[in-house]
Design an enzyme around this catalytic site. Structure first.
Site, PDB file in Angstrom:
ATOM      1  N   ASP A 102       0.828  -1.205   0.000  1.00 28.28           N
ATOM      2  CA  ASP A 102       0.000   0.000   0.000  1.00 28.28           C
ATOM      3  C   ASP A 102       0.863   1.256   0.000  1.00 28.28           C
ATOM      4  O   ASP A 102       0.623   2.198  -0.750  1.00 28.28           O
ATOM      5  CB  ASP A 102      -0.978   0.018   1.185  1.00 28.28           C
ATOM      6  CG  ASP A 102      -0.300  -0.201   2.543  1.00 28.28           C
ATOM      7  OD1 ASP A 102       0.909  -0.505   2.574  1.00 28.28           O
ATOM      8  OD2 ASP A 102      -0.990  -0.077   3.569  1.00 28.28           O
ATOM      9  N   ASP A 105       7.269   3.570   3.282  1.00 30.21           N
ATOM     10  CA  ASP A 105       7.574   4.735   4.104  1.00 30.21           C
ATOM     11  C   ASP A 105       9.075   4.675   4.420  1.00 30.21           C
ATOM     12  O   ASP A 105       9.896   5.043   3.591  1.00 30.21           O
ATOM     13  CB  ASP A 105       6.676   4.635   5.344  1.00 30.21           C
ATOM     14  CG  ASP A 105       6.804   5.807   6.286  1.00 30.21           C
ATOM     15  OD1 ASP A 105       7.331   6.847   5.880  1.00 30.21           O
ATOM     16  OD2 ASP A 105       6.361   5.689   7.445  1.00 30.21           O
ATOM     17  N   GLY A 107      10.658   1.939   4.680  1.00 32.89           N
ATOM     18  CA  GLY A 107      11.157   0.791   3.931  1.00 32.89           C
ATOM     19  C   GLY A 107      11.575  -0.361   4.825  1.00 32.89           C
ATOM     20  O   GLY A 107      12.005  -1.408   4.340  1.00 32.89           O
ATOM     21  N   ARG A 167      -9.859   2.254   6.637  1.00 33.65           N
ATOM     22  CA  ARG A 167      -9.492   1.510   5.427  1.00 33.65           C
ATOM     23  C   ARG A 167     -10.564   1.599   4.353  1.00 33.65           C
ATOM     24  O   ARG A 167     -10.287   1.449   3.168  1.00 33.65           O
ATOM     25  CB  ARG A 167      -9.265   0.030   5.761  1.00 33.65           C
ATOM     26  CG  ARG A 167      -8.069  -0.240   6.658  1.00 33.65           C
ATOM     27  CD  ARG A 167      -7.749  -1.732   6.623  1.00 33.65           C
ATOM     28  NE  ARG A 167      -6.933  -2.157   7.755  1.00 33.65           N
ATOM     29  CZ  ARG A 167      -5.605  -2.105   7.802  1.00 33.65           C
ATOM     30  NH1 ARG A 167      -4.944  -1.640   6.771  1.00 33.65           N
ATOM     31  NH2 ARG A 167      -4.946  -2.523   8.850  1.00 33.65           N
TER      32      ARG A 167
END
Ligand code: IMP
Ligand code: MG
Length: 177
Positions: A102, A105, A107, A167
């Protein structure tokens, strides 16, 4: 914003669909040229909404599998701990793997998942992320198919959560203080 806590819409529904369609075309072209058996692996839970849209824009035979790793807990700050909560059903040895996330960031999560999966000897391993926060990267990760770069803001919706909520928002929004 009627959805409590969301202060700004960052990516509207229409733009999400355009982004996903563009990614699907790039991925289709790549695997049509490369050939071989493709397994698309989604990292739960954040990628499930994006995965559902993305695979329908990939016009190449594929198998879907999911994996769950723990990363963030309930907050907005990464703990750096990554462990497999649910493993794949399929063997990936000799298969072409497209790993779908998704958001990348720091990683931290992805770097560890990539290493784990590379050890299982896939024919190839490519990375697709819907969102990318390059400003926060701690590990060097090669992203083969990237939806959108976003600034360093905490975002929710389209599968992305804050403490497991938001979500279901059809857009990507910024969560305020
Ligand atoms: P990383 O390990 O720092 O790259 O974090 C990866 C995971 O953190 C993602 O798969 C998301 O689940 C979560 N994450 C990072 N940034 C955000 C955000 O802005 N909103 C929601 N979840 C995020
Ligand atoms: Mg998450």
């Amino acid at each position: 914003m009627p959805d409590t806590g969301i202060t700004k819409v960052l990516i509207r529904e229409e733009e999400i669909q355009q982004t996903v369609t563009k990614l699907g075309e790039e991925i289709t072209q790549h695997y049509k040229a490369a050939g071989g058996e493709l397994i698309v692996i989604g990292l739960l839970r954040g990628s499930f909404v994006f995965m559902a849209d993305l695979i329908r824009k990939i016009h190449y035979p594929l198998v879907v599998d999911f994996m769950a790793v723990s990363s963030y807990g309930d907050g907005t700050v990464s703990t750096g701990d990554v462990k497999i909560v649910m493993d794949l059903d399929e063997s990936i040895e000799g298969k072409h793997i497209l790993l779908v996330e998704d958001i990348i960031d720091t990683g931290t999560t992805f770097e560890k998942v990539i290493r784990m999966l590379s050890n299982r000897n896939p024919a190839s391993l490519k990375v697709c992320t819907f969102l990318n926060k390059p400003s926060r990267r701690k590990f060097d990760i090669q992203i083969d198919f990237c939806g959108k770069d976003i600034p360093d803001e905490f975002v929710c919706g389209y599968g992305l959560d804050y403490a497991q909520k938001y979500r279901n928002l059809p857009y990507v929004g910024v969560l305020g203080e």
